[in-house]
Design an enzyme around this catalytic site. Structure first.
Site, mmCIF file in Angstrom:
data_model
loop_
_atom_site.group_PDB
_atom_site.id
_atom_site.type_symbol
_atom_site.label_atom_id
_atom_site.label_comp_id
_atom_site.label_asym_id
_atom_site.label_seq_id
_atom_site.Cartn_x
_atom_site.Cartn_y
_atom_site.Cartn_z
ATOM 1 N N ASP A 139 15.271 5.367 -5.674
ATOM 2 C CA ASP A 139 14.058 5.547 -4.893
ATOM 3 C C ASP A 139 14.036 6.961 -4.318
ATOM 4 O OD1 ASP A 139 11.654 4.730 -3.861
ATOM 5 O OD2 ASP A 139 12.514 3.786 -2.082
ATOM 6 N N HIS A 146 4.403 11.412 4.005
ATOM 7 C CA HIS A 146 5.241 10.306 4.475
ATOM 8 C C HIS A 146 6.479 10.851 5.190
ATOM 9 C CE1 HIS A 146 7.459 6.530 4.554
ATOM 10 N NE2 HIS A 146 8.428 7.067 3.840
ATOM 11 N N GLU A 211 6.121 -0.881 1.481
ATOM 12 C CA GLU A 211 5.963 0.532 1.144
ATOM 13 C C GLU A 211 5.253 0.615 -0.195
ATOM 14 O OE1 GLU A 211 9.716 2.672 1.316
ATOM 15 O OE2 GLU A 211 9.423 3.065 3.458
ATOM 16 N N GLU A 213 4.448 2.309 -3.459
ATOM 17 C CA GLU A 213 5.098 3.323 -4.286
ATOM 18 C C GLU A 213 4.655 3.193 -5.744
ATOM 19 O OE1 GLU A 213 9.278 3.755 -3.794
ATOM 20 O OE2 GLU A 213 9.235 3.349 -1.636
ATOM 21 N N ASP A 245 8.380 -1.418 -1.989
ATOM 22 C CA ASP A 245 9.766 -1.296 -1.529
ATOM 23 C C ASP A 245 9.844 -1.845 -0.095
ATOM 24 O OD1 ASP A 245 12.457 -0.429 -1.733
ATOM 25 O OD2 ASP A 245 11.967 1.355 -0.571
ATOM 26 N N ARG A 249 12.356 -2.300 9.237
ATOM 27 C CA ARG A 249 12.498 -1.048 9.990
ATOM 28 C C ARG A 249 13.530 -1.139 11.109
ATOM 29 N NH1 ARG A 249 10.480 2.233 6.264
ATOM 30 N NH2 ARG A 249 8.314 1.738 5.754
ATOM 31 N N GLN A 252 16.890 -0.965 9.477
ATOM 32 C CA GLN A 252 17.046 0.410 8.996
ATOM 33 C C GLN A 252 17.431 1.365 10.130
ATOM 34 O OE1 GLN A 252 13.575 1.723 6.835
ATOM 35 N NE2 GLN A 252 14.461 3.697 6.263
ATOM 36 N N LYS A 265 16.638 -2.492 2.932
ATOM 37 C CA LYS A 265 15.800 -2.358 1.741
ATOM 38 C C LYS A 265 16.195 -3.315 0.626
ATOM 39 C CE LYS A 265 13.809 1.868 2.639
ATOM 40 N NZ LYS A 265 12.392 2.208 2.425
ATOM 41 N N THR A 269 12.559 -5.837 -3.794
ATOM 42 C CA THR A 269 11.645 -4.776 -4.199
ATOM 43 C C THR A 269 10.761 -5.391 -5.271
ATOM 44 O OG1 THR A 269 13.359 -3.111 -3.817
ATOM 45 C CG2 THR A 269 11.486 -2.442 -5.181
ATOM 46 N N GLU A 386 3.805 3.880 9.364
ATOM 47 C CA GLU A 386 2.922 5.012 9.597
ATOM 48 C C GLU A 386 1.552 4.583 10.120
ATOM 49 O OE1 GLU A 386 3.120 8.198 6.351
ATOM 50 O OE2 GLU A 386 4.166 6.503 5.465
#
Lengths: 439, 439
Positions: A139, A146, A211, A213, A245, A249, A252, A265, A269, A386
Site C-alpha cells: 500500500d 491525503h 479508505e 484507493e 483499505d 484509527r 493505528q 489495517k 482489505t 479527513e
C-alpha cells in the site's frame, strides 16, 4: 510503453449482448474487465470471466469452442495469476479477440447467442471471487492531499514530511485478509489508548474508517535483485480495481510508532471483483499531475517522458454510504465524496518502478494500492478521518443521522469510472463492504 | 498448551545414523528438524526431509515403505505447508514415529541401513530450499534492548516509545524475497540523503546491515475475524528457524517516516533451512523474561500462566562474519556477537496471539519473526547498527580489517542452539548469506 488506444476502443462499437450497450453501463464492449467467478452457491472450480453488460463471458469455454486462440490458454486456471504472468502481448491479443467475438456483427454472434448458456452466465447468478492469489500486497501513500491532511492533524506545524516529494512512501500490507467485494467486515478489537487515559485498554475499535484507493495487479514482475526501469513499468501493470483499505484509527494511533500501521489495517482489505485492464484504460491516460514549480523533480529512476505525458489515469472515484437505518427504511445510499485519480502525486508506473528499484521481486498477482485518494477540496476527501477531521466535524446524513466514524451495519460502496469526450464511458464496478459488530 | 518433554527427548537415546551421536552435532535424534530438499543440481520435485546427523531422511519414502503411519501423509508435498496445516496432534505423532525408526535399537534399523540409499541422502548432496510457501511474513520488534539501543540513536531523550511495553510492535515484511540460507544477497540501490545533503540521491546502500532474528512458522492458523487466545497460541506454532532480516540503514533512515520500513528491508530476508519444532524445544522452555517491577503487566489477551512459566526458549544465538579477504587467505569466520533468546520482552506465543487479536487470519506457512535479538551487553547486540553504534565505533577484525557496515563479499553466518543440564544439545543449524555488489 504506455499502450495507445486501438480499434477495441472505437466508440461506435456495440455488443450483441444488448445490456452492454445501455448508456453509462460500466461494462460495455470497450471495457472487457477480467474476474474470477463461479455459479453462486456452487462448489464448482472458479473460472476466468469477462464482464459484458449484465453477463459474464466464460473465457475458457470460448477457448474450448475454438472462438479464442492460444492467447486464452492462461485463463485455464482458478485465478488470474497465469494470465498475469503471460504478459502484455498475450493480454493485448486476447483483448482484441474478445472484442471481435463480443461486438455486434461478429460472425460468432449467432452461434454464441444460440448456445448462450454455454458461454454466458448472468451476473446475478454468479459469485465473484478474488481476481488473483495475492502473493504480496503493498500500500502506498501517493495522494499529497491525503498525506498533508493526515499530517496536519498530527503535526500541525509540519504536515508533510521532508521525504514525501522525493520518495513514493509505501509499506507492506497483509495479503491473507484481502477479500472480494461483499465480504462482511468484522469490527476489529485492539489496543487503544485515549490521550487522557493512563494506560491502554483492549476492545472494539471506536474509530473505524474506510479508505478509498485504487489497486493495480502486477503482471510478469522481476527476478530478485533486478530492478524494473520506469520505461518498462507499464508492461508489468495488468489492470486496476477499487480498494477499500479499512482502517481502525484508534488502534493505528497507538501502535504505529515506529514501524508503521499493522493491526489497524490487516483485519480486512476489500477489492472490487473486475480488473479493468490498462489496455481498456488507454483512451483515458492523461499527463501525470503537474508538480508545483518549487517541488523537486523526481529522480531519474522515477521519471521518463512517457510517464510524464501519459502516466495519469482520468478516473473518477466515489464513496457512498448506506446505514442500517437507511436500509431498514428502504432508502438508497448517499454520496460521501467524489474525487479524481489523475491528481495523484505519484503515478502507478512510478510506484511500481520504485518498488522494484532495490531489487525487490514483484510476482504475478501482487497487488499495489495507491493509498487514500483525496483531492484538494473537502468533497474529495477519501476517508472519514479527513472528511470529519478526526471526528471533530461529524457528517450529517440526509436522514439526520451523524457519523464521525463507521457504525455497525454501515455499508460502504466505492465506485469508479472513466469518461472522456470521444470515448465510451467505462466503469470499475463496485467495491462493497458492510460492518459487522466486534466479537 | 506448551508441550512438555516426552521420551523423544530422553538424553540416553542414540541414533543408528552414527554421525548424529557426535557430541555437539546440531541434529541428534532428539532434534528431528523438518526441511525441504532435493538432490543438488537436479530438477526433481522438492521433498520433505528430516535432518539426522549428516544425513537427511526422506519422509515420504519412509511412509511408502510403511515405516511411518498416516501422520506422514501431509509430507507428500513440495513444501511443509500441508504438514503445518495438519496441526499439533499430527506433528507429535509423526515426531514419535520418526524417533522410533531413527533411534539405535530400532527394529527398522537393519532394513533401513541395508537400503540406506532409499531413505537417507547425505546432506552434502542435497540442496535445501525454503521450508514453506510463505503467504505473509511479519516482523516484530520484541527485544527491548534492541528497541532501546536503536531508539537512543534517533531520540536520545526518549529512546523507548510509550507504547513499547504495552503493544508487541510489528509490521508486515515482504514474503516474495524470503530466501533460503546460501542465496547470495545483492546490495540494494535506493534513495538516501545524508543529513548535510540538500537533496537525496539514488545509488548503492552504504549502510548495509544484518539483523539476527528467530522466526516461527505458523501452523493451522485462524479464519478471518476470529482471534487466537493466548492459551491456544502454542498450538499454532510449528517450529523455529534463524532469520537474517538484512537492512539498508541509510535507505531506512530516509524512507521510514511515517509508514515504517519498506525498501530498506524487502530486498532479501534469509532463513535457515531446518525448522526445529516446538516439540523438539520442549526441554528448553523457560519462563518468559521477568519484567522490571515498574513495567506494566501485559493486558489479559497477552497473558496466561503457561506463557509466563514456560513461554521463553533457552536458545543461544551467534553471529559470525567471514570477509572476502579472510576467505581468500583461507581463514575461518570470526564471532561478532553471542546472545540469548530467553530475554525477549515478548514471547513467540504473545506475538502470535497479538497478531490474530484483531481477527487477522494467519495461515499455515506464515512466518513470524522476532525482530533483532539483542541483549543488555555489548557482545549481545544483534546487528552492526548497534555493535558499531551507527558506524561511530567501527569493529576491528582479527586481521586488522574494520567494519562499520557490511562490505561486498562479506558473508554473515547465524548459528543457534539449545543447551541445558540433563538434555542433549540441539541446534538450529546455520543461516548464511554473502553480499554481492550492487547492479
Amino acid at each position: 510503453m504506455i499502450r495507445p488506444p486501438d480499434d477495441t476502443h472505437d466508440p461506435r462499437l456495440r455488443s450483441w449482448v444488448e445490456s452492454a450497450n445501455a448508456p453509462g453501463h460500466p461494462f460495455p464492449v470497450q471495457n472487457l474487465p477480467f474476474g474470477i467467478f463461479r455459479r453462486a452457491g456452487s462448489r464448482e472450480r472458479p473460472r476466468v470471466g469477462v464482464a459484458i453488460g449484465d453477463r459474464i463471458l466464460d473465457v475458457i469455454a470460448c477457448r474450448r469452442a475454438a472462438y479464442l486462440s492460444g492467447a486464452a490458454e492462461p485463463c485455464d486456471a482458478p485465478s488470474l495469476n497465469r494470465l498475469l504472468a503471460a504478459g502484455q502481448e498475450t493480454w493485448t491479443t486476447l483483448r482484441a479477440e474478445l472484442s471481435q467475438i463480443l461486438r455486434d456483427g461478429s460472425y460468432r454472434a449467432r452461434e454464441m447467442r444460440e448456445r448462450e448458456g454455454d458461454f454466458l452466465v448472468p451476473a446475478t447468478e454468479a459469485e465473484l471471487l478474488l481476481p488473483a492469489e495475492i502473493g504480496d500486497y503493498t500500500d502506498f501513500y501517493a495522494s499529497v492531499h491525503h498525506a498533508t491532511n493526515v499530517g496536519s492533524m498530527f503535526r500541525p506545524d509540519n504536515p508533510l514530511l521532508p521525504n514525501y516529494k522525493h520518495v513514493p512512501i509505501g509499506y507492506h500490507g497483509r495479503a491473507s485478509s484481502v477479500v472480494p467485494s461483499g465480504t462482511p467486515v468484522r469490527r476489529p478489537n485492539g489496543q487503544t489508548k485515549a490521550p487522557t487515559a493512563e494506560s491502554p485498554s483492549f476492545g472494539p475499535s471506536r474509530m473505524l474508517d474506510y479508505e478509498l484507493e485504487v489497486g493495480a495487479f502486477v503482471g510478469p514482475g522481476n527476478p530478485l535483485g533486478a530492478a524494473i526501469p520506469i520505461s518498462e513499468a507499464e508492461a508489468h501493470l495488468f489492470g486496476v480495481v477499487l480498494v477499500n483499505d479499512w482502517s481502525a484509527r484508534d488502534i493505528q494511533g497507538w501502535e504505529y510508532q515506529p514501524l508503521g500501521p499493522f493491526l489497524a489495517k490487516n483485519f480486512a482489505t476489500t477489492v472490487s471483483p473486475w480488473v479493468v485492464t490498462m489496455d481498456a484504460l488507454a483512451p483515458f491516460r492523461v499527463p501525470a499531475a503537474a508538480r508545483p514549480a518549487d517541488d523537486p523533480s523526481p529522480l531519474p529512476y522515477l521519471s521518463d517522458g512517457d510517464n510524464i505525458e501519459r502516466g495519469g489515469i482520468a478516473l473518477t472515484l466515489e464513496v457512498w454510504l448506506c446505514t442500517a437505518a437507511m436500509r431498514h427504511r428502504g432508502e438508497r445510499e448517499v454520496l460521501l465524496s467524489r474525487g479524481g485519480f489523475a491528481g495523484m502525486y505519484w503515478t502507478l508506473g512510478q510506484l511500481l518502478a520504485h518498488h522494484a528499484s532495490n531489487g525487490c521481486n514483484l510476482r504475478p498477482g501482487d497487488l499495489i494500492a495507491s493509498g487514500t485518494v483525496s483531492g484538494p477540496e473537502r468533497g474529495e476527501r477519501g476517508c472519514l478521518l479527513e472528511l470529519t477531521w478526526r471526528g471533530a466535524e461529524p457528517l450529517t446524513l440526509p436522514d439526520g443521522e451523524t457519523r464521525r466514524f463507521l457504525e455497525d451495519g454501515d455499508e460502504v460502496i466505492l465506485r469508479g469510472w472513466c469518461e472522456r469526450e470521444g470515448s465510451v464511458r467505462i466503469g470499475l464496478g463496485e467495491c462493497r463492504g458492510r460492518i459487522e459488530p466486534a466479537v
